[in-house]
Scaffold this motif. Sequence first.
Motif, PDB file in Angstrom:
ATOM      1  N   ALA A 174       0.783  -1.305   0.134  1.00  0.00           N
ATOM      2  CA  ALA A 174      -0.013   0.019   0.022  1.00  0.00           C
ATOM      3  C   ALA A 174       0.777   1.287   0.001  1.00  0.00           C
ATOM      4  O   ALA A 174       0.365   2.276  -0.796  1.00  0.00           O
ATOM      5  CB  ALA A 174      -0.807   0.040   1.275  1.00  0.00           C
ATOM      6  N   PHE A 175       2.054   1.262   0.827  1.00  0.00           N
ATOM      7  CA  PHE A 175       2.757   2.546   0.875  1.00  0.00           C
ATOM      8  C   PHE A 175       3.474   2.759  -0.506  1.00  0.00           C
ATOM      9  O   PHE A 175       3.635   3.797  -0.895  1.00  0.00           O
ATOM     10  CB  PHE A 175       3.718   2.236   2.041  1.00  0.00           C
ATOM     11  CG  PHE A 175       3.037   2.785   3.332  1.00  0.00           C
ATOM     12  CD1 PHE A 175       3.695   4.087   3.754  1.00  0.00           C
ATOM     13  CD2 PHE A 175       2.058   2.344   3.837  1.00  0.00           C
ATOM     14  CE1 PHE A 175       3.432   4.596   5.061  1.00  0.00           C
ATOM     15  CE2 PHE A 175       1.404   2.837   5.094  1.00  0.00           C
ATOM     16  CZ  PHE A 175       2.086   4.021   5.683  1.00  0.00           C
ATOM     17  N   ARG A 176       3.947   1.346  -0.932  1.00  0.00           N
ATOM     18  CA  ARG A 176       4.844   1.860  -2.328  1.00  0.00           C
ATOM     19  C   ARG A 176       3.825   2.122  -3.362  1.00  0.00           C
ATOM     20  O   ARG A 176       4.420   3.049  -4.147  1.00  0.00           O
ATOM     21  CB  ARG A 176       5.346   0.116  -2.557  1.00  0.00           C
ATOM     22  CG  ARG A 176       6.683  -0.148  -1.701  1.00  0.00           C
ATOM     23  CD  ARG A 176       7.248  -1.384  -2.573  1.00  0.00           C
ATOM     24  NE  ARG A 176       7.938  -0.951  -3.841  1.00  0.00           N
ATOM     25  CZ  ARG A 176       9.002  -0.375  -3.823  1.00  0.00           C
ATOM     26  NH1 ARG A 176       9.916  -0.179  -2.839  1.00  0.00           N
ATOM     27  NH2 ARG A 176       9.725  -0.415  -5.128  1.00  0.00           N
ATOM     28  N   ASN A 177       2.756   1.676  -3.603  1.00  0.00           N
ATOM     29  CA  ASN A 177       1.802   2.201  -4.388  1.00  0.00           C
ATOM     30  C   ASN A 177       0.818   3.104  -4.145  1.00  0.00           C
ATOM     31  O   ASN A 177      -0.185   3.550  -5.190  1.00  0.00           O
ATOM     32  CB  ASN A 177       1.041   0.754  -4.946  1.00  0.00           C
ATOM     33  CG  ASN A 177       1.898  -0.223  -5.460  1.00  0.00           C
ATOM     34  OD1 ASN A 177       2.421  -0.113  -6.712  1.00  0.00           O
ATOM     35  ND2 ASN A 177       2.251  -1.206  -4.739  1.00  0.00           N
ATOM     36  N   SER A 178       0.932   4.059  -3.293  1.00  0.00           N
ATOM     37  CA  SER A 178       0.253   5.104  -2.936  1.00  0.00           C
ATOM     38  C   SER A 178       0.383   6.287  -4.124  1.00  0.00           C
ATOM     39  O   SER A 178       1.505   6.461  -4.779  1.00  0.00           O
ATOM     40  CB  SER A 178       0.451   5.658  -1.639  1.00  0.00           C
ATOM     41  OG  SER A 178       1.784   5.972  -1.435  1.00  0.00           O
ATOM     42  N   TYR A 179      -0.565   7.096  -4.117  1.00  0.00           N
ATOM     43  CA  TYR A 179      -0.624   8.441  -5.185  1.00  0.00           C
ATOM     44  C   TYR A 179       0.552   9.171  -4.815  1.00  0.00           C
ATOM     45  O   TYR A 179       0.528   9.852  -3.791  1.00  0.00           O
ATOM     46  CB  TYR A 179      -1.951   8.921  -5.283  1.00  0.00           C
ATOM     47  CG  TYR A 179      -1.989   9.918  -6.210  1.00  0.00           C
ATOM     48  CD1 TYR A 179      -1.913   9.423  -7.593  1.00  0.00           C
ATOM     49  CD2 TYR A 179      -2.364  11.210  -6.095  1.00  0.00           C
ATOM     50  CE1 TYR A 179      -1.925  10.327  -8.661  1.00  0.00           C
ATOM     51  CE2 TYR A 179      -2.679  12.155  -7.032  1.00  0.00           C
ATOM     52  CZ  TYR A 179      -2.301  11.807  -8.242  1.00  0.00           C
ATOM     53  OH  TYR A 179      -2.423  12.972  -9.480  1.00  0.00           O
ATOM     54  N   GLU A 180       1.461   9.203  -5.839  1.00  0.00           N
ATOM     55  CA  GLU A 180       2.822   9.872  -5.427  1.00  0.00           C
ATOM     56  C   GLU A 180       2.330  11.504  -5.362  1.00  0.00           C
ATOM     57  O   GLU A 180       3.146  11.740  -4.231  1.00  0.00           O
ATOM     58  CB  GLU A 180       3.874   9.718  -6.653  1.00  0.00           C
ATOM     59  CG  GLU A 180       5.299  10.230  -6.361  1.00  0.00           C
ATOM     60  CD  GLU A 180       6.253   9.443  -7.085  1.00  0.00           C
ATOM     61  OE1 GLU A 180       7.218  10.264  -7.676  1.00  0.00           O
ATOM     62  OE2 GLU A 180       5.884   8.489  -7.836  1.00  0.00           O
ATOM     63  N   PRO A 181       1.825  12.105  -6.055  1.00  0.00           N
ATOM     64  CA  PRO A 181       1.979  13.676  -5.718  1.00  0.00           C
ATOM     65  C   PRO A 181       1.160  13.954  -4.304  1.00  0.00           C
ATOM     66  O   PRO A 181       1.638  14.858  -3.558  1.00  0.00           O
ATOM     67  CB  PRO A 181       0.882  14.019  -6.991  1.00  0.00           C
ATOM     68  CG  PRO A 181       1.151  13.308  -8.095  1.00  0.00           C
ATOM     69  CD  PRO A 181       1.328  11.739  -7.439  1.00  0.00           C
ATOM     70  N   MET A 182       0.103  13.111  -4.158  1.00  0.00           N
ATOM     71  CA  MET A 182      -0.594  13.288  -2.704  1.00  0.00           C
ATOM     72  C   MET A 182       0.501  12.969  -1.617  1.00  0.00           C
ATOM     73  O   MET A 182       0.737  13.806  -0.544  1.00  0.00           O
ATOM     74  CB  MET A 182      -1.591  12.567  -2.757  1.00  0.00           C
ATOM     75  CG  MET A 182      -2.448  12.674  -1.368  1.00  0.00           C
ATOM     76  SD  MET A 182      -1.783  11.139  -0.059  1.00  0.00           S
ATOM     77  CE  MET A 182      -1.963   9.669  -0.896  1.00  0.00           C
ATOM     78  N   GLY A 183       1.276  12.052  -1.903  1.00  0.00           N
ATOM     79  CA  GLY A 183       2.450  11.519  -0.601  1.00  0.00           C
ATOM     80  C   GLY A 183       3.315  12.639  -0.748  1.00  0.00           C
ATOM     81  O   GLY A 183       3.848  12.831   0.504  1.00  0.00           O
ATOM     82  N   GLN A 184       3.843  12.979  -1.809  1.00  0.00           N
ATOM     83  CA  GLN A 184       4.977  13.691  -1.749  1.00  0.00           C
ATOM     84  C   GLN A 184       4.759  15.024  -1.081  1.00  0.00           C
ATOM     85  O   GLN A 184       5.516  15.761  -0.324  1.00  0.00           O
ATOM     86  CB  GLN A 184       5.519  14.096  -2.998  1.00  0.00           C
ATOM     87  CG  GLN A 184       6.420  12.779  -3.679  1.00  0.00           C
ATOM     88  CD  GLN A 184       6.766  13.089  -5.084  1.00  0.00           C
ATOM     89  OE1 GLN A 184       6.134  14.096  -5.863  1.00  0.00           O
ATOM     90  NE2 GLN A 184       8.031  12.369  -5.405  1.00  0.00           N
ATOM     91  N   GLN A 185       3.324  15.746  -1.280  1.00  0.00           N
ATOM     92  CA  GLN A 185       2.924  17.093  -0.899  1.00  0.00           C
ATOM     93  C   GLN A 185       2.605  17.122   0.557  1.00  0.00           C
ATOM     94  O   GLN A 185       2.697  17.925   1.297  1.00  0.00           O
ATOM     95  CB  GLN A 185       1.981  17.545  -1.969  1.00  0.00           C
ATOM     96  CG  GLN A 185       2.544  18.084  -3.302  1.00  0.00           C
ATOM     97  CD  GLN A 185       1.192  18.713  -4.046  1.00  0.00           C
ATOM     98  OE1 GLN A 185       0.583  19.634  -3.232  1.00  0.00           O
ATOM     99  NE2 GLN A 185       1.093  18.438  -5.270  1.00  0.00           N
TER     100      GLN A 185
END
Length: 269
Positions: A174-185
């Motif tokens: 789940a952590f690896r495949n989370s939505y990257e723009p959301m996670g980064q911001q």
Amino acid sequence: MNTIISNGTPISYNLYGNGPATLLFVHGSFIDQRYWKEQVSFFKEKYKVVTMDLAGHGESGTNRDEWTLQSMADDVVNLIKELHLDDVILIGHSLGANLSLMAAAAYPGPIIGFIAIDNFKNLATPLPAEYDSQVEAIIESSKTAYADTNEQYARMVLVSAATPLWITDKVVNAFRNSYEPMGQQTLPQFFVMDRIERAALPLLKPKLNLINVNYMPTNVDALEKHAVNGYTLIEIAGTCHYPMLESPKALNEALDEVIDGVLEAKIIA
């Protein structure tokens, strides 16, 4: 699956049962409402139960240019308003507890109870200054190696060597495949969560009820200092941050006890 539109984004939710109160379950970072499966099964015969996917998670939309924790907390409020929920007991896990705290502070009217699951273990307490360089390194690493950075964090902080492999694999995936723009911001905002907590806690009308897993200790001194409207703490045995997966029976029993207390206090009031 049902949806509302909040801040221009589809927010998926499910509603089950009926009863004297509404239990609104808010999941943590990078997972989704399906993690509450055992809680839904247990409580839907007694209460109205609502689960949701945070924006950028699960079946909810990803169409935001700017990702903030405040907008996610607003989504919780907007769901309560859209569904005309009342006598709401907010139940948040991890980040979901922080967002629920922000929501309860902003829209206290229908909120009669607040339960945090494995969170606020160092309530309103900033990281020591010596960790500043590590925080900066994590944020920079997330920009260039997002999936690997998330996996490393999950393995170091959220699970342990004793955690069942299926849980570790599920969480890491789940952590690896989370939505990257959301996670980064949102990542940099996690590291100033102490400020958010200090601002919101005085506005939280219900008592702060915590159900924490003992794989990592809870700083009781911080609770005594910052939980200005009182708190309760139940600790359950476990090896990871996800009692809804590892110990659903123990979690349900603890939740049942706290919910009973919330409803008894409402009757007395």
